[in-house]
Design a protein around this motif. Structure first.
Motif, PDB file in Angstrom:
ATOM      1  N   SER A  92      51.603  22.204  61.940  1.00 23.12           N
ATOM      2  CA  SER A  92      52.457  22.909  60.984  1.00 23.12           C
ATOM      3  C   SER A  92      51.814  24.252  60.652  1.00 23.12           C
ATOM      4  CB  SER A  92      52.629  22.074  59.708  1.00 23.12           C
ATOM      5  OG  SER A  92      51.375  21.863  59.085  1.00 23.12           O
ATOM      6  N   VAL A  93      52.653  25.208  60.291  1.00 23.27           N
ATOM      7  CA  VAL A  93      52.165  26.551  59.957  1.00 23.27           C
ATOM      8  C   VAL A  93      53.123  27.146  58.940  1.00 23.27           C
ATOM      9  CG1 VAL A  93      53.395  27.540  61.937  1.00 23.27           C
ATOM     10  CG2 VAL A  93      51.506  28.798  60.923  1.00 23.27           C
ATOM     11  N   GLY A  94      52.592  27.909  57.985  1.00 22.91           N
ATOM     12  CA  GLY A  94      53.478  28.463  56.970  1.00 22.91           C
ATOM     13  C   GLY A  94      52.852  29.593  56.184  1.00 22.91           C
ATOM     14  N   TYR A  95      53.692  30.249  55.372  1.00 20.25           N
ATOM     15  CA  TYR A  95      53.232  31.272  54.437  1.00 20.25           C
ATOM     16  C   TYR A  95      53.084  30.644  53.055  1.00 20.25           C
ATOM     17  CZ  TYR A  95      54.280  35.013  57.784  1.00 20.25           C
ATOM     18  OH  TYR A  95      54.292  35.835  58.886  1.00 20.25           O
ATOM     19  N   VAL A  96      51.874  30.703  52.521  1.00 21.73           N
ATOM     20  CA  VAL A  96      51.589  30.162  51.192  1.00 21.73           C
ATOM     21  C   VAL A  96      50.979  31.283  50.363  1.00 21.73           C
ATOM     22  CG1 VAL A  96      50.354  28.415  49.859  1.00 21.73           C
ATOM     23  CG2 VAL A  96      51.202  27.860  52.155  1.00 21.73           C
ATOM     24  N   GLY A  97      51.670  31.685  49.308  1.00 23.00           N
ATOM     25  CA  GLY A  97      51.179  32.803  48.493  1.00 23.00           C
ATOM     26  C   GLY A  97      51.051  34.084  49.291  1.00 23.00           C
ATOM     27  N   GLY A  98      51.926  34.268  50.271  1.00 29.09           N
ATOM     28  CA  GLY A  98      51.899  35.464  51.112  1.00 29.09           C
ATOM     29  C   GLY A  98      50.896  35.416  52.245  1.00 29.09           C
ATOM     30  N   GLN A  99      50.117  34.342  52.347  1.00 29.67           N
ATOM     31  CA  GLN A  99      49.109  34.225  53.404  1.00 29.67           C
ATOM     32  C   GLN A  99      49.554  33.219  54.454  1.00 29.67           C
ATOM     33  OE1 GLN A  99      45.263  32.622  52.194  1.00 29.67           O
ATOM     34  NE2 GLN A  99      44.206  33.862  53.717  1.00 29.67           N
ATOM     35  N   LEU A 133      56.900  26.252  59.714  1.00 28.00           N
ATOM     36  CA  LEU A 133      57.372  25.763  61.011  1.00 28.00           C
ATOM     37  C   LEU A 133      56.520  24.577  61.423  1.00 28.00           C
ATOM     38  CD1 LEU A 133      57.764  28.971  63.264  1.00 28.00           C
ATOM     39  CD2 LEU A 133      59.602  27.663  62.177  1.00 28.00           C
ATOM     40  N   ASN A 134      57.131  23.652  62.152  1.00 25.12           N
ATOM     41  CA  ASN A 134      56.405  22.634  62.898  1.00 25.12           C
ATOM     42  C   ASN A 134      56.507  23.012  64.365  1.00 25.12           C
ATOM     43  OD1 ASN A 134      55.716  20.581  60.782  1.00 25.12           O
ATOM     44  ND2 ASN A 134      57.925  20.661  60.496  1.00 25.12           N
ATOM     45  N   VAL A 135      55.368  23.223  64.997  1.00 20.12           N
ATOM     46  CA  VAL A 135      55.343  23.722  66.373  1.00 20.12           C
ATOM     47  C   VAL A 135      54.735  22.671  67.291  1.00 20.12           C
ATOM     48  CG1 VAL A 135      54.480  25.525  67.917  1.00 20.12           C
ATOM     49  CG2 VAL A 135      55.127  26.101  65.560  1.00 20.12           C
ATOM     50  N   VAL A 136      55.454  22.361  68.361  1.00 15.39           N
ATOM     51  CA  VAL A 136      54.951  21.476  69.408  1.00 15.39           C
ATOM     52  C   VAL A 136      54.805  22.332  70.665  1.00 15.39           C
ATOM     53  CG1 VAL A 136      55.300  19.354  70.721  1.00 15.39           C
ATOM     54  CG2 VAL A 136      56.221  19.550  68.396  1.00 15.39           C
ATOM     55  N   SER A 155      57.914  35.377  64.230  1.00 20.17           N
ATOM     56  CA  SER A 155      57.103  35.455  65.450  1.00 20.17           C
ATOM     57  C   SER A 155      55.633  35.232  65.146  1.00 20.17           C
ATOM     58  CB  SER A 155      57.292  36.812  66.136  1.00 20.17           C
ATOM     59  OG  SER A 155      58.622  36.974  66.571  1.00 20.17           O
ATOM     60  N   GLU A 156      55.170  35.761  63.997  1.00 24.41           N
ATOM     61  CA  GLU A 156      53.775  35.564  63.600  1.00 24.41           C
ATOM     62  C   GLU A 156      53.488  34.086  63.353  1.00 24.41           C
ATOM     63  OE1 GLU A 156      50.617  37.746  60.611  1.00 24.41           O
ATOM     64  OE2 GLU A 156      52.584  37.188  59.800  1.00 24.41           O
ATOM     65  N   LEU A 157      54.410  33.394  62.678  1.00 27.73           N
ATOM     66  CA  LEU A 157      54.262  31.957  62.462  1.00 27.73           C
ATOM     67  C   LEU A 157      54.215  31.217  63.796  1.00 27.73           C
ATOM     68  CD1 LEU A 157      56.763  31.250  59.525  1.00 27.73           C
ATOM     69  CD2 LEU A 157      54.278  31.104  59.421  1.00 27.73           C
ATOM     70  N   LEU A 158      55.119  31.571  64.683  1.00 27.12           N
ATOM     71  CA  LEU A 158      55.196  30.873  65.969  1.00 27.12           C
ATOM     72  C   LEU A 158      53.933  31.085  66.799  1.00 27.12           C
ATOM     73  CD1 LEU A 158      56.982  29.125  67.776  1.00 27.12           C
ATOM     74  CD2 LEU A 158      58.026  31.211  68.667  1.00 27.12           C
ATOM     75  N   ARG A 159      53.442  32.321  66.847  1.00 29.43           N
ATOM     76  CA  ARG A 159      52.220  32.599  67.618  1.00 29.43           C
ATOM     77  C   ARG A 159      51.028  31.826  67.056  1.00 29.43           C
ATOM     78  NH1 ARG A 159      54.276  37.919  67.635  1.00 29.43           N
ATOM     79  NH2 ARG A 159      52.965  38.445  65.833  1.00 29.43           N
ATOM     80  N   ALA A 160      50.902  31.814  65.727  1.00 28.58           N
ATOM     81  CA  ALA A 160      49.798  31.072  65.107  1.00 28.58           C
ATOM     82  C   ALA A 160      49.931  29.582  65.376  1.00 28.58           C
ATOM     83  CB  ALA A 160      49.769  31.345  63.602  1.00 28.58           C
TER      84      ALA A 160
END
Length: 233
Positions: free
Chosen positions: A160-167, A184-187, A212-217
């Motif tokens: 999983s990846v996300g923005y928390v407090g802008g980070q 996002l949940n990325v597989v 795109s930044e979320l997906l790349r991370a």
């Protein structure tokens, strides 16, 4: 730093195989404080839509035990539970994409993922656990001589990846997930190919660049978890 790890660092991963004496394949995966038990069962028949085809079939089931969370949950007896069905579809698609089902003609593989303890990321931990259980199944069948070729097509990872407090944070714990403005949940495969990306903004919309930044991370962290997983299989 959050609990001793950087924003782009996944939680510690622990994998145990052959944890069920009766299942054809099994694994227990611990991602931080989230723990999922996965088993694989082989059923010598296929659903009607797969009859007469060259490939077998795979289906996945997901559930949370009553004390997987802080408060006791009722057992999931309602088969129409929308969240459960959504997660089961994610798991089924991910596993079918990583397994060559021609080796299982006229058979159905049933992957059961049961959350023993939840602290965020239960669906991605279920992907890791289910894949580890499929690896266990494949390894057993190869050693037994039932299969002559390795049936897993990709080395699978999920996060999983996300923005928390802008980070931007990867591998969200429950407290972080509850505050995420987008996630996002990325597989993905260990080589960086995407199998699934599920999620989006929780409040205000985000830009294509942020997505795109979320997906790349997510792809990078899923690859790291895939490597950590295989190091223990």
């Amino acid at each position: 730093m959050r609990a001793g790890r950087s924003p782009l660092e996944p939680r510690s991963l622990k994998v145990s195989r052959q944890v069920n004496a009766y299942a054809e394949g099994s694994a227990l995966v611990e991602l931080g404080q989230t723990r999922v038990l996965a088993t694989v069962s082989l059923d010598p028949k296929v659903p009607p839509h797969m009859r007469g085809k060259k490939e077998g079939w795979l289906m996945a089931e997901y559930s949370m035990l009553p004390r997987a969370t802080h408060d006791r949950l009722n057992r999931e007896r309602n088969l129409q539970n929308g969240r459960r069905h959504e997660i089961q579809r994610l798991l089924g698609r991910s596993f079918r994409s990583s397994l060559d089902l021609k080796f299982f003609k006229n058979q159905t593989l049933i992957v059961d993922c049961d959350v023993l303890q939840a602290d965020g990321g239960t669906r991605v931990t279920s992907v890791l656990a289910g894949y580890a259980a499929l690896f266990d199944l494949a390894d057993r069948l190869i050693k037994r001589g039932t299969l002559s070729e390795w049936p897993l097509l990709h080395e699978l990872g999920a996060v999983s990846v996300g923005y928390v407090g802008g980070q931007l944070l990867v591998d969200l714990e429950y407290s972080e997930d509850m505050q995420a403005s987008a996630d996002l949940n990325v597989v993905a495969t260990g080589s960086g190919l995407i199998l699934e990306a599920q999620g989006g903004a929780e409040g205000q919309p985000i830009t294509p660049e942020q997505y795109s930044e979320l997906l790349r991370a997510g792809v990078a962290a899923a690859g790291a978890l895939s490597r950590a997983l295989h190091a223990q299989l």
